[in-house]
Design a protein around this motif. Structure first.
Motif, PDB file in Angstrom:
ATOM      1  N   PHE A 140       7.152 103.471  75.455  1.00 36.06           N
ATOM      2  CA  PHE A 140       8.164 103.404  76.501  1.00 36.06           C
ATOM      3  C   PHE A 140       9.346 104.309  76.161  1.00 36.06           C
ATOM      4  CE2 PHE A 140       9.121  99.687  73.783  1.00 36.06           C
ATOM      5  CZ  PHE A 140      10.476  99.865  73.521  1.00 36.06           C
ATOM      6  N   THR A 141      10.013 104.779  77.205  1.00 36.85           N
ATOM      7  CA  THR A 141      10.972 105.877  77.089  1.00 36.85           C
ATOM      8  C   THR A 141      12.403 105.395  77.307  1.00 36.85           C
ATOM      9  OG1 THR A 141      10.397 106.337  79.385  1.00 36.85           O
ATOM     10  CG2 THR A 141       9.411 107.748  77.723  1.00 36.85           C
ATOM     11  N   ARG A 142      13.257 105.729  76.342  1.00 40.02           N
ATOM     12  CA  ARG A 142      14.662 105.348  76.450  1.00 40.02           C
ATOM     13  C   ARG A 142      15.548 106.484  76.938  1.00 40.02           C
ATOM     14  NH1 ARG A 142      13.405 102.340  71.621  1.00 40.02           N
ATOM     15  NH2 ARG A 142      13.986 100.132  71.809  1.00 40.02           N
ATOM     16  N   VAL A 143      15.132 107.750  76.739  1.00 38.44           N
ATOM     17  CA  VAL A 143      16.042 108.846  77.038  1.00 38.44           C
ATOM     18  C   VAL A 143      15.245 110.094  77.409  1.00 38.44           C
ATOM     19  CG1 VAL A 143      16.160 109.494  74.590  1.00 38.44           C
ATOM     20  CG2 VAL A 143      17.989 110.210  76.155  1.00 38.44           C
ATOM     21  N   LEU A 144      15.800 110.880  78.323  1.00 39.73           N
ATOM     22  CA  LEU A 144      15.233 112.157  78.738  1.00 39.73           C
ATOM     23  C   LEU A 144      16.376 113.166  78.801  1.00 39.73           C
ATOM     24  CD1 LEU A 144      12.939 113.920  79.850  1.00 39.73           C
ATOM     25  CD2 LEU A 144      13.432 113.011  82.125  1.00 39.73           C
ATOM     26  N   ARG A 145      16.235 114.292  78.085  1.00 37.86           N
ATOM     27  CA  ARG A 145      17.256 115.333  78.083  1.00 37.86           C
ATOM     28  C   ARG A 145      16.635 116.675  78.476  1.00 37.86           C
ATOM     29  NH1 ARG A 145      21.251 111.969  78.558  1.00 37.86           N
ATOM     30  NH2 ARG A 145      21.728 110.736  76.699  1.00 37.86           N
ATOM     31  N   ALA A 146      17.435 117.495  79.159  1.00 42.96           N
ATOM     32  CA  ALA A 146      17.009 118.827  79.591  1.00 42.96           C
ATOM     33  C   ALA A 146      17.662 119.882  78.713  1.00 42.96           C
ATOM     34  CB  ALA A 146      17.377 119.053  81.054  1.00 42.96           C
ATOM     35  N   ASP A 147      16.876 120.886  78.307  1.00 42.77           N
ATOM     36  CA  ASP A 147      17.407 121.973  77.487  1.00 42.77           C
ATOM     37  C   ASP A 147      18.063 123.003  78.405  1.00 42.77           C
ATOM     38  OD1 ASP A 147      17.699 124.328  75.854  1.00 42.77           O
ATOM     39  OD2 ASP A 147      16.310 123.401  74.443  1.00 42.77           O
ATOM     40  N   PRO A 148      19.347 123.300  78.204  1.00 43.23           N
ATOM     41  CA  PRO A 148      20.032 124.242  79.096  1.00 43.23           C
ATOM     42  C   PRO A 148      19.607 125.690  78.906  1.00 43.23           C
ATOM     43  CG  PRO A 148      21.493 123.586  77.316  1.00 43.23           C
ATOM     44  CD  PRO A 148      20.261 122.751  77.179  1.00 43.23           C
ATOM     45  N   ASP A 149      18.870 125.991  77.829  1.00 49.19           N
ATOM     46  CA  ASP A 149      18.535 127.375  77.518  1.00 49.19           C
ATOM     47  C   ASP A 149      17.132 127.784  77.935  1.00 49.19           C
ATOM     48  OD1 ASP A 149      21.027 128.006  76.338  1.00 49.19           O
ATOM     49  OD2 ASP A 149      20.432 126.901  74.538  1.00 49.19           O
ATOM     50  N   TYR A 155      13.045 117.031  76.734  1.00 50.00           N
ATOM     51  CA  TYR A 155      12.789 116.239  75.539  1.00 50.00           C
ATOM     52  C   TYR A 155      12.872 114.763  75.924  1.00 50.00           C
ATOM     53  CZ  TYR A 155      14.205 120.739  73.581  1.00 50.00           C
ATOM     54  OH  TYR A 155      14.331 122.079  73.319  1.00 50.00           O
ATOM     55  N   ALA A 156      11.900 113.994  75.474  1.00 45.32           N
ATOM     56  CA  ALA A 156      11.879 112.561  75.760  1.00 45.32           C
ATOM     57  C   ALA A 156      11.899 111.786  74.460  1.00 45.32           C
ATOM     58  CB  ALA A 156      10.641 112.186  76.575  1.00 45.32           C
ATOM     59  N   TYR A 163       8.926 113.618  72.329  1.00 37.87           N
ATOM     60  CA  TYR A 163       7.959 114.454  73.035  1.00 37.87           C
ATOM     61  C   TYR A 163       8.708 115.590  73.720  1.00 37.87           C
ATOM     62  CZ  TYR A 163       4.352 110.919  72.307  1.00 37.87           C
ATOM     63  OH  TYR A 163       3.446 110.057  71.732  1.00 37.87           O
ATOM     64  N   ALA A 164       7.998 116.697  73.959  1.00 34.04           N
ATOM     65  CA  ALA A 164       8.572 117.853  74.643  1.00 34.04           C
ATOM     66  C   ALA A 164       7.677 118.254  75.809  1.00 34.04           C
ATOM     67  CB  ALA A 164       8.726 119.032  73.682  1.00 34.04           C
ATOM     68  N   SER A 165       8.312 118.725  76.860  1.00 31.31           N
ATOM     69  CA  SER A 165       7.595 119.251  78.021  1.00 31.31           C
ATOM     70  C   SER A 165       8.126 120.638  78.342  1.00 31.31           C
ATOM     71  CB  SER A 165       7.786 118.331  79.241  1.00 31.31           C
ATOM     72  OG  SER A 165       7.237 118.926  80.408  1.00 31.31           O
ATOM     73  N   PHE A 166       7.213 121.569  78.603  1.00 30.94           N
ATOM     74  CA  PHE A 166       7.605 122.940  78.952  1.00 30.94           C
ATOM     75  C   PHE A 166       7.464 123.215  80.442  1.00 30.94           C
ATOM     76  CE2 PHE A 166       6.556 122.983  74.477  1.00 30.94           C
ATOM     77  CZ  PHE A 166       7.507 123.803  73.915  1.00 30.94           C
ATOM     78  N   ASP A 167       7.028 122.217  81.207  1.00 29.92           N
ATOM     79  CA  ASP A 167       6.785 122.419  82.641  1.00 29.92           C
ATOM     80  C   ASP A 167       7.509 121.370  83.478  1.00 29.92           C
ATOM     81  OD1 ASP A 167       5.263 120.242  81.966  1.00 29.92           O
ATOM     82  OD2 ASP A 167       3.332 121.195  82.396  1.00 29.92           O
ATOM     83  N   GLY A 169       8.293 118.290  82.917  1.00 34.68           N
ATOM     84  CA  GLY A 169       7.794 116.925  82.892  1.00 34.68           C
ATOM     85  C   GLY A 169       6.404 116.726  83.454  1.00 34.68           C
ATOM     86  N   ARG A 170       5.730 117.794  83.824  1.00 30.42           N
ATOM     87  CA  ARG A 170       4.376 117.635  84.377  1.00 30.42           C
ATOM     88  C   ARG A 170       3.346 117.371  83.283  1.00 30.42           C
ATOM     89  NH1 ARG A 170       7.377 120.781  87.567  1.00 30.42           N
ATOM     90  NH2 ARG A 170       7.200 120.461  89.833  1.00 30.42           N
ATOM     91  N   SER A 171       3.666 117.759  82.059  1.00 25.83           N
ATOM     92  CA  SER A 171       2.820 117.451  80.905  1.00 25.83           C
ATOM     93  C   SER A 171       3.715 117.375  79.681  1.00 25.83           C
ATOM     94  CB  SER A 171       1.726 118.511  80.721  1.00 25.83           C
ATOM     95  OG  SER A 171       2.293 119.781  80.449  1.00 25.83           O
ATOM     96  N   TRP A 172       3.239 116.641  78.670  1.00 27.26           N
ATOM     97  CA  TRP A 172       4.051 116.416  77.474  1.00 27.26           C
ATOM     98  C   TRP A 172       3.222 116.616  76.210  1.00 27.26           C
ATOM     99  CZ3 TRP A 172       9.286 115.320  77.630  1.00 27.26           C
ATOM    100  CH2 TRP A 172       9.810 115.008  78.893  1.00 27.26           C
ATOM    101  N   SER A 173       3.908 117.050  75.134  1.00 25.40           N
ATOM    102  CA  SER A 173       3.282 117.193  73.819  1.00 25.40           C
ATOM    103  C   SER A 173       4.195 116.557  72.784  1.00 25.40           C
ATOM    104  CB  SER A 173       3.069 118.675  73.462  1.00 25.40           C
ATOM    105  OG  SER A 173       2.281 119.330  74.428  1.00 25.40           O
ATOM    106  N   SER A 174       3.592 116.046  71.725  1.00 23.33           N
ATOM    107  CA  SER A 174       4.385 115.444  70.659  1.00 23.33           C
ATOM    108  C   SER A 174       5.226 116.505  69.964  1.00 23.33           C
ATOM    109  CB  SER A 174       3.467 114.770  69.642  1.00 23.33           C
ATOM    110  OG  SER A 174       4.220 114.315  68.522  1.00 23.33           O
ATOM    111  N   LEU A 175       6.470 116.167  69.652  1.00 18.53           N
ATOM    112  CA  LEU A 175       7.379 117.026  68.894  1.00 18.53           C
ATOM    113  C   LEU A 175       7.802 116.293  67.619  1.00 18.53           C
ATOM    114  CD1 LEU A 175       8.730 119.837  69.137  1.00 18.53           C
ATOM    115  CD2 LEU A 175      10.699 118.690  70.160  1.00 18.53           C
ATOM    116  N   GLN A 176       6.887 115.556  67.033  1.00 18.48           N
ATOM    117  CA  GLN A 176       7.210 114.655  65.928  1.00 18.48           C
ATOM    118  C   GLN A 176       7.580 115.391  64.651  1.00 18.48           C
ATOM    119  OE1 GLN A 176       7.424 111.626  66.884  1.00 18.48           O
ATOM    120  NE2 GLN A 176       7.924 110.601  64.974  1.00 18.48           N
ATOM    121  N   LEU A 177       6.764 116.401  64.297  1.00 17.44           N
ATOM    122  CA  LEU A 177       6.999 117.157  63.069  1.00 17.44           C
ATOM    123  C   LEU A 177       7.226 116.200  61.896  1.00 17.44           C
ATOM    124  CD1 LEU A 177       9.251 119.976  64.591  1.00 17.44           C
ATOM    125  CD2 LEU A 177       6.800 120.020  64.185  1.00 17.44           C
TER     126      LEU A 177
END
Length: 535
Positions: A140-149, A155-156, A163-167, A169-177
């Motif tokens: 479950f998701t607590r926060v969603l932020r948009a990258d201004p650049d 980022y969710a 998680y990160a989305s490049f489209d 929010g149409r698809s997401w990938s883990s940004l866990q690192l």
């Protein structure tokens, strides 16, 4: 409030469901439990539009969203139709460029519903698009932020990571690192970094998002790519860490150069060069190999592994050369730091060459002018040249001296009284004496440990290294006194090197002529590579 909270005016009616059944006292029968987290029907998130004055958004912990476009005079319910009832609107985020855009993150985990709930609108909430496809249904998701650049880069923060989305929010990938599996309670994009607040594991920062801003997901897996570094500040210091075991570490200082490599054969060359704006080479780096790099290449630090890689240039030029077992007291061999300006990174992978420019910015805290920093850089660079020449001279004279010793041995003890041999041995002895005198003027030859300079006087190269260290301290042009001392020491070193050159050109020529007449192998006046056994 118009007086920083000194007084307040009512800006709206109740913007929640105002369900009285959800507003009773919590706890009992022995004790109550009213610590505020049990309250419902409260405004839980809000923001003022960064694009239009008077546009206000707010969301409640009981699942409703309202919008005002006239500074709170009137409010309109714009709750997403597909947002489940009694969802907690945990965060609202303005779209970076669209005036009517808003992103919403909500949770229902308190109702045993663990699905992610992310929504987006571009038309002031008239229509909403759900945008959490690709995030596991129990994160479950607590926060969603948009990258201004980068448009569409989101980022969710979820119950189990980022998680990160490049489209958009149409698809997401883990940004866990390297982030632990931990609830993420908030995110902030700050000056090109992603700041993460967690529930119980402290604060984390993903430094330097520039590769994500430039990433081409369709091309990256099979290609070699050099990303453009973001503008970097000319700051001193290193990657410090607090004394507490819980303290984080600062990011490495310098220019971060990111690149992506496809799978490479072992024979494929990888090389990174840093160039000045006019094309002059600053530094060149190659990966760690079994073979030594040539004089222009510095081995190690550069990865040739497949995938996204990072190389950090510490802003320094190549320093002065040393020689085996050299011990100095007053200073090191480090080169000058780059001055603010435009530079080029050139990555060579096999027969493919990629280039990109980047900008080095001055330290905003420094009062030094560009001219001051150029003068500092040029003086340090000149001293490094002098020290390199001196140390190469010591290498050379040691080689020559060893060859002369060998030549003397070949004369043979039984022939010491014979005229030609005796004359040759005298010439060798005189040359050896001069070489020793030159070396002892340049360097304290009695140094065998790091503390020995306390017992034996420092010599010319040690003194000049100390002046270099003094000039390199801070962001300042060299003082007149430092310039004068550097010039005096440089002149003295050049005089000793001139004596060495005279031995090469005159005395060795005479010695070799005598050796040739006696059919003894001559001495080489040039250099011979010595293997450096220092760590």
């Amino acid at each position: 409030s118009y007086d920083e909270g000194g007084s307040w005016e009512v800006l709206s009616p109740d913007l929640t469901r105002n369900d009285k059944s959800r507003q009773g006292s919590s706890g009992g029968p022995i004790t109550q439990d009213n610590t505020s987290v049990e309250y419902y029907c409260t405004i839980f998130s809000a923001f003022e539009s960064p694009h239009e004055a008077g546009v206000l958004w707010c969301g409640s912990d009981d699942g409703v969203v309202h919008l005002s476009r006239n500074d709170g005079k009137t409010w309109l319910s714009v709750t997403p139709p597909d947002l489940p009832e009694w969802s907690m609107v945990n965060s609202l985020e303005p779209h970076p460029t669209e005036p009517g855009g808003c992103y919403l993150a909500a949770t229902r985990y308190k109702l045993d519903d663990f699905q992610p709930l992310l929504f987006a609108t571009l038309d002031y909430g008239a229509t909403w698009r759900r945008c959490d496809e690709g995030i596991p249904r129990d994160h479950f998701t607590r926060v969603l932020r948009a990258d201004p650049d980068r448009a569409g880069l989101l980022y969710a923060g979820t119950e189990r990571g980022v998680y990160a989305s490049f489209d958009d929010g149409r698809s997401w990938s883990s940004l866990q690192l390297e982030l632990p599996i931990v609830p993420v309670t908030d995110l902030a994009v700050k000056e090109g970094d992603l700041v993460v607040a967690t529930q119980g594991r402290g604060f984390w920062i993903l430094d330097n998002l520039s590769p994500l801003h430039q990433l081409d997901l369709d091309a990256i897996p099979e290609q070699n790519v050099l990303f453009t570094p973001r503008p970097s500040l000319r700051l001193g210091g290193g990657r410090g860490r607090g004394s507490s075991g819980r303290a984080g570490s600062n990011p490495a200082g310098g220019v971060w150069i990111h690149y992506h490599l496809a799978e490479l054969d072992e024979e494929t060359e990888v090389r990174l060069e840093i160039l000045e704006e006019d094309g002059d080479l600053v530094r060149a780096f190659v990966p760690e190999t079994k073979e030594k790099g040539d004089d222009a290449m510095e081995v190690g630090g550069l990865s040739r592994e497949a995938g996204l890689q990072r190389f950090v240039w510490n802003l320094t030029y190549a320093g002065a050369a040393d020689f085996p077992k050299m011990i100095l007291w007053s200073g090191g061999m480090g080169g000058p730091r780059a001055v603010p300006g435009t530079y080029t990174a050139r990555l060579t992978v096999g027969d493919q060459t990629m280039e990109t420019s980047f900008v080095l910015l001055p330290d905003p805290r420094s009062s030094a002018s560009q001219e001051d920093l150029v003068r500092q850089h040029d003086r340090i660079a000149a001293i490094c040249v002098t020290l390199t020449n001196a140390h190469q001279g010591i290498r050379d004279l040691r080689t020559i001296r060893a060859d002369l010793k060998t030549l003397a041995g070949k004369c043979g003890e039984g022939r010491l009284d014979e005229g030609p041999f005796a004359a040759l041995l005298d010439e060798i002895a005189n040359a050896q004496e001069i070489l020793t005198s030159v070396e002892e003027a340049l360097y304290q030859t009695q140094n065998e440990s790091s503390q020995d300079p306390l017992n034996f006087p420092v010599r010319l190269t040690d003194k000049l290294a100390g002046v270099k260290g003094s000039i390199a301290t801070g962001d300042f042009a060299p003082t007149s006194q430092a310039e004068a001392v550097a010039a005096e020491l440089t002149g003295a070193i050049e005089a000793e090197l001139a004596r060495l050159q005279k031995v090469r050109e005159v005395r060795l020529a005479s010695i070799n002529s005598g050796a040739l007449a006696l059919e003894i192998p001559a001495v080489l006046a040039g250099t011979r590579e010595e293997e450096n056994t220092d760590d």
